[in-house]
Write a protein that holds these residues in place. Structure first.
Motif, short mmCIF file in Angstrom:
data_model
loop_
_atom_site.label_atom_id
_atom_site.label_comp_id
_atom_site.label_asym_id
_atom_site.label_seq_id
_atom_site.Cartn_x
_atom_site.Cartn_y
_atom_site.Cartn_z
N ALA A 82 51.29 57.93 43.77
CA ALA A 82 50.26 58.95 43.61
C ALA A 82 50.71 60.04 42.63
O ALA A 82 49.91 60.54 41.83
N ALA A 83 51.99 60.42 42.70
CA ALA A 83 52.51 61.44 41.80
C ALA A 83 52.44 60.98 40.35
O ALA A 83 52.08 61.74 39.45
N ALA A 84 52.78 59.72 40.11
CA ALA A 84 52.70 59.17 38.75
C ALA A 84 51.27 59.22 38.24
O ALA A 84 51.03 59.56 37.07
N ALA A 85 50.32 58.89 39.10
CA ALA A 85 48.91 58.92 38.70
C ALA A 85 48.45 60.34 38.39
O ALA A 85 47.53 60.53 37.59
N ASP A 86 49.09 61.34 39.01
CA ASP A 86 48.74 62.75 38.78
C ASP A 86 49.45 63.34 37.57
O ASP A 86 49.28 64.53 37.28
N GLY A 87 50.29 62.56 36.90
CA GLY A 87 50.99 63.07 35.72
C GLY A 87 52.31 63.74 36.01
O GLY A 87 52.89 64.38 35.12
N VAL A 88 52.80 63.61 37.24
CA VAL A 88 54.11 64.17 37.59
C VAL A 88 55.20 63.35 36.90
O VAL A 88 55.12 62.13 36.82
N ALA A 89 56.23 64.04 36.39
CA ALA A 89 57.31 63.35 35.68
C ALA A 89 58.35 62.79 36.64
O ALA A 89 58.86 61.69 36.43
N TYR A 90 58.68 63.56 37.69
CA TYR A 90 59.68 63.06 38.64
C TYR A 90 59.55 63.74 39.99
O TYR A 90 59.00 64.85 40.10
N LEU A 91 60.05 63.05 41.00
CA LEU A 91 60.17 63.60 42.35
C LEU A 91 61.62 64.01 42.54
O LEU A 91 62.54 63.20 42.35
N ASP A 92 61.83 65.26 42.89
CA ASP A 92 63.18 65.77 43.13
C ASP A 92 63.49 65.62 44.62
O ASP A 92 62.89 66.29 45.46
N LEU A 93 64.42 64.72 44.95
CA LEU A 93 64.74 64.43 46.35
C LEU A 93 65.64 65.48 46.98
O LEU A 93 65.80 65.52 48.20
N GLY A 94 66.26 66.34 46.16
CA GLY A 94 67.06 67.44 46.69
C GLY A 94 68.49 67.06 46.98
O GLY A 94 68.83 65.90 47.25
#
Length: 373
Positions: free
Chosen positions: A282-294
Motif C-alpha cells: 500500500a505504501a508503494a502505491a501511495d508513492g512512499v519511497a521506504y518504510l523505516d523499521l527503526g
C-alpha cells in the motif's frame, strides 16, 4: 547565528510551512533522512501538547528560516531531543548548505547539553559528539511492491515462501481476510494499544502505554492530518476482527514504523509479517519511497529489510556544571545497556530473563530450562 526560541503554539504558520518545505525537498538535496516524520513540525507540536518544556529553535539567515531544532528543556538547562524515548529520528532540519556550530546553537537555545538517541545521518556537528552508532533497517519500495517482493524472494527465499504460505492458509481458514491501510476507527487503535501493552508485560519490558503522555501522544497523532503528514493505523482483519495492527507516521516519502502488534491467538499465521507486506504494498502505491523499521535488533527486521540507515546516540555539551553532572549520571547506564545489546552472549540471557519475569508478572507458568555449559 540568529536564533529565536519559541513555545510550540508560538510558531507561525509561515515558519511551519518553511519547515515542511525543507523536509519535502530533502531527498533532492542530499539529506533524505530529514524527510522522516519524527522530524516534522506536526510531531513536535503534538509532543508539546503532551509534555512540558518543548521548545523550537528557529535559526534565520537574512531574516529567512534556515534551520529548525525541536527540543525539550528542563529548568536546569538540560535539553533532550523532542520525544526522546519514543522518537525514532532526531536532528536539525535545515536548508541545503547550512552549517552550524553545535555549542553556539546550544548557547542560543539556553542549553548546557542536548541529548539524542536516534540522530539521523548528515548531522556532522552533532555526530562528532556521538558515543554510539546503530543500524536502522528500511524497506525500499520506491521501485514498486513487485520489485521489492522479487528482491525479498532473492534475499530471504525461505522466509518469503513461509510467510506467503501462511497468508494463503489464513485466507483459506477465515471466511474473510481484508487489509485496511488507513483505518480511521479509534476502537481499532485501542485494540492495538491493548495488544502492545500485553506484549510489553509478557516480554518483561516496560509498558510504554502505561505512561499517560505516550498514550495521549499516539491518540493525538492518530487524529493529525496535514498535506505532508499523517498518523497511519494499518489493520489486518480476519473473520471481521483485527488480527494484526500497526500505528506509524508518514510524510510524502517515508512511512516510519512505530507500534506493531498482533493477536496471539493467530500467532501460527504470523499476522504481523503478513501485515508488514501489505503495508509495503500500500505504501508503494501511495508513492512512499521506504518504510523505516527503526533501530533495534529483531529477526523480522533483518528478513524484511533492503538496507540499513545509521542513527547515533550521545549528547553535545558546552562548558557548564550542569553538563558535567548530566554526563556523570548518564554515561554508566547507557554504556552498560549498549554493551548488553551489542553482545549476543549477554543479550540473549538478558532477553530470556526479561521474558521469564514477564510471564511471572502475567501469572503464567514458567519453565526454567537448564543452562548449557
Amino acid at each position: 547565528m540568529d536564533i529565536s526560541v519559541y513555545r510550540p503554539g508560538e510558531l507561525s504558520a509561515a515558519d511551519r510551512a518553511a519547515w515542511s518545505a525543507m523536509q519535502s525537498k530533502a531527498h533532492l538535496q542530499g539529506s533524505p533522512g530529514l524527510a522522516n516524520p519524527f522530524l516534522s513540525p506536526e510531531f513536535a507540536l503534538a509532543v508539546g501538547r503532551c509534555r512540558r518544556g518543548v521548545r523550537i529553535a528557529v535559526v534565520r539567515e537574512q531574516d529567512e528560516p534556515a534551520a529548525f531544532l525541536p527540543f525539550q528543556r528542563t529548568a536546569a538547562g538540560v535539553g533532550r531531543a523532542v520525544g526522546l524515548g519514543v522518537s525514532d529520528a532526531q536532528g536539525l532540519v535545515h536548508r541545503p548548505g547550512f552549517t552550524w556550530d553545535a555549542r553556539e546553537l546550544l548557547r542560543g537555545c539556553g542549553l548546557a547539553v542536548w541529548e539524542f538517541d536516534h540522530l539521523v545521518e548528515g548531522q556532522g556537528p552533532f555526530e562528532a559528539e556521538a558515543s554510539g552508532r546503530f543500524p536502522s533497517p528500511v524497506m525500499d519500495v520506491d521501485q514498486g511492491y513487485e520489485t521489492y517482493l522479487a528482491g525479498l524472494r532473492e534475499r530471504s527465499p525461505k522466509f518469503t515462501r513461509t510467510t506467503l504460505a501462511k497468508e494463503r492458509r489464513l485466507v483459506r481458514t477465515a471466511s474473510e481476510v481484508r487489509y485496511v491501510h488507513d483505518e480511521r476507527d479509534p476502537a481499532a487503535l485501542r485494540v492495538l494499544m491493548d495488544w502492545k501493552s500485553a506484549q510489553y508485560r509478557r516480554t518483561g519490558r516496560s509498558d510504554r502505554f502505561a505512561h499517560e503522555w505516550i498514550a495521549q501522544l499516539v491518540e493525538q497523532l492518530f487524529h493529525t492530518r496535514s498535506e505532508p503528514f499523517a498518523g497511519i493505523l494499518s489493520v489486518l482483519y480476519a473473520d471481521g476482527k483485527p488480527v494484526a495492527a500497526h500505528f506509524g507516521l508518514r510524510t510524502e516519502r517515508v512511512l516510519a514504523c512505530w507500534f506493531p502488534a498482533y493477536d496471539p491467538e493467530y500467532a501460527k499465521y504470523s499476522p504481523g509479517l503478513i501485515l508488514h507486506l501489505r503495508m509495503a504494498e500500500a505504501a508503494a502505491a501511495d508513492g512512499v519511497a521506504y518504510l523505516d523499521l527503526g533501530r533495534g535488533q529483531k529477526e523480522y527486521k533483518d528478513s524484511l529489510k533492503t538496507r540499513e540507515l545509521t542513527v547515533s546516540e550521545g549528547w553535545v555539551t558546552r562548558r557548564h556544571p550542569v553538563a558535567v553532572g548530566h554526563r556523570v549520571r548518564r554515561v554508566p547506564a547507557r554504556a552498560l545497556r549498549n554493551a548488553v545489546v551489542a553482545r549476543p552472549e549477554l543479550f540473549e540471557p538478558a532477553d530470556r530473563l526479561l521474558k521469564k519475569m514477564g510471564k511471572i508478572r502475567s501469572g503464567a507458568t514458567v519453565t526454567v530450562k537448564p543452562t548449557k555449559t
